[in-house]
Enzyme design. Structure first.
Site, PDB file in Angstrom:
ATOM      1  N   GLY A   1      29.113 -28.472  80.114  1.00  0.00           N
ATOM      2  CA  GLY A   1      30.252 -28.772  80.974  1.00  0.00           C
ATOM      3  C   GLY A   1      31.141 -27.550  81.079  1.00  0.00           C
TER       4      GLY A   1
ATOM      5  CG  HIS B   1      38.982 -27.562  79.447  1.00  0.00           C
ATOM      6  ND1 HIS B   1      39.529 -26.540  78.713  1.00  0.00           N
ATOM      7  CD2 HIS B   1      37.770 -27.809  78.888  1.00  0.00           C
ATOM      8  CE1 HIS B   1      38.686 -26.181  77.757  1.00  0.00           C
ATOM      9  NE2 HIS B   1      37.602 -26.935  77.836  1.00  0.00           N
TER      10      HIS B   1
ATOM     11  CD  GLN C   1      35.995 -24.361  79.744  1.00  0.00           C
ATOM     12  OE1 GLN C   1      35.438 -25.252  80.358  1.00  0.00           O
ATOM     13  NE2 GLN C   1      35.630 -23.987  78.533  1.00  0.00           N
TER      14      GLN C   1
ATOM     15  CG  HIS D   1      35.545 -31.003  76.126  1.00  0.00           C
ATOM     16  ND1 HIS D   1      35.523 -30.655  74.792  1.00  0.00           N
ATOM     17  CD2 HIS D   1      35.683 -29.835  76.811  1.00  0.00           C
ATOM     18  CE1 HIS D   1      35.646 -29.330  74.688  1.00  0.00           C
ATOM     19  NE2 HIS D   1      35.747 -28.806  75.895  1.00  0.00           N
ATOM     20  CD  GLU D   2      34.142 -29.510  80.268  1.00  0.00           C
ATOM     21  OE1 GLU D   2      35.054 -28.704  80.516  1.00  0.00           O
ATOM     22  OE2 GLU D   2      33.282 -29.302  79.395  1.00  0.00           O
TER      23      GLU D   2
ATOM     24  CB  CYS E   1      35.457 -25.779  73.609  1.00  0.00           C
ATOM     25  SG  CYS E   1      36.358 -25.315  75.097  1.00  0.00           S
ATOM     26  CG  LEU E   2      30.921 -22.896  77.041  1.00  0.00           C
ATOM     27  CD1 LEU E   2      30.461 -22.777  78.489  1.00  0.00           C
ATOM     28  CD2 LEU E   2      29.872 -22.356  76.090  1.00  0.00           C
TER      29      LEU E   2
HETATM   30 CO    CO Z   1      35.961 -26.898  76.618  1.00  0.00          CO
END
Ligand code: CO
Length: 164
Positions: free
Chosen positions: A44, A138, A49, A134-135, A92-93
């Site tokens: 995701g 963000h 990001q 999660h997204e 998380c990236l």
């Molecule tokens: Co993330």
């Protein structure tokens, strides 16, 4: 060319703007996000990001194994959270190396626009529901470290600081 943005970049803490135009610019953003998601082996990715403060997110619970599994949600809004929660690990990236135990609803209903601007509603469950929550966080400037206790948060941030 888009680049993956990492903590503590301030764009990650900002609430994102609604998308009002479903045009080539939006499609280019989604294409660029998909490249970064897959090259980073993510499941995701949210627009902040890659430095774009817009309400756009991608999910692919197969991590690219199924070529048709990628879904782009524009202006997603969670309209229902299941009362049943589950705690499981998340990465998380934008927080490389951090794996946290995060509680999430097992299912959510989400209203969103597709890339053409069509309004849709969909129920996500289990792993997909976790990724979507999660997204969506963000897009509101919330990271998974904001969902855990103070001690865990401090330890994670220390670790991230040491990796810089
Ligand atoms: Co993330």
């Amino acid at each position: 060319m888009l680049k993956l943005v990492k903590y503590p970049d301030p764009v990650l803490a900002r609430s994102c703007e609604q998308v009002t135009e479903f045009n080539d610019e939006l499609r280019a953003l989604i294409d660029g996000m998909a490249d970064i998601m897959y090259s980073s082996e993510g499941v995701g990715l949210a627009a902040p990001q890659v430095g774009a403060s817009k309400r756009v997110l991608l999910i692919d619970p197969t991590g690219g194994e199924d070529a048709n599994a990628m879904l782009a949600l524009i202006n997603p809004r969670v309209t229902w959270h299941s009362p049943e929660m589950e705690t499981d690990q998340e990465g998380c990236l934008s927080l490389p190396g951090a794996i946290l135990q995060v509680p999430r609803s097992v299912a959510v209903d989400v209203e969103y626009h597709d890339v053409m601007g069509k309004q849709l509603v969909r129920r996500f469950t289990e792993f997909e529901a976790r990724i979507v929550q999660h997204e969506v966080d963000h897009l509101d400037g919330v990271l998974m470290i904001d969902k855990v206790g103070h001690l865990t948060r401090t330890l994670v941030m220390k670790g991230l600081g040491n990796n810089r």
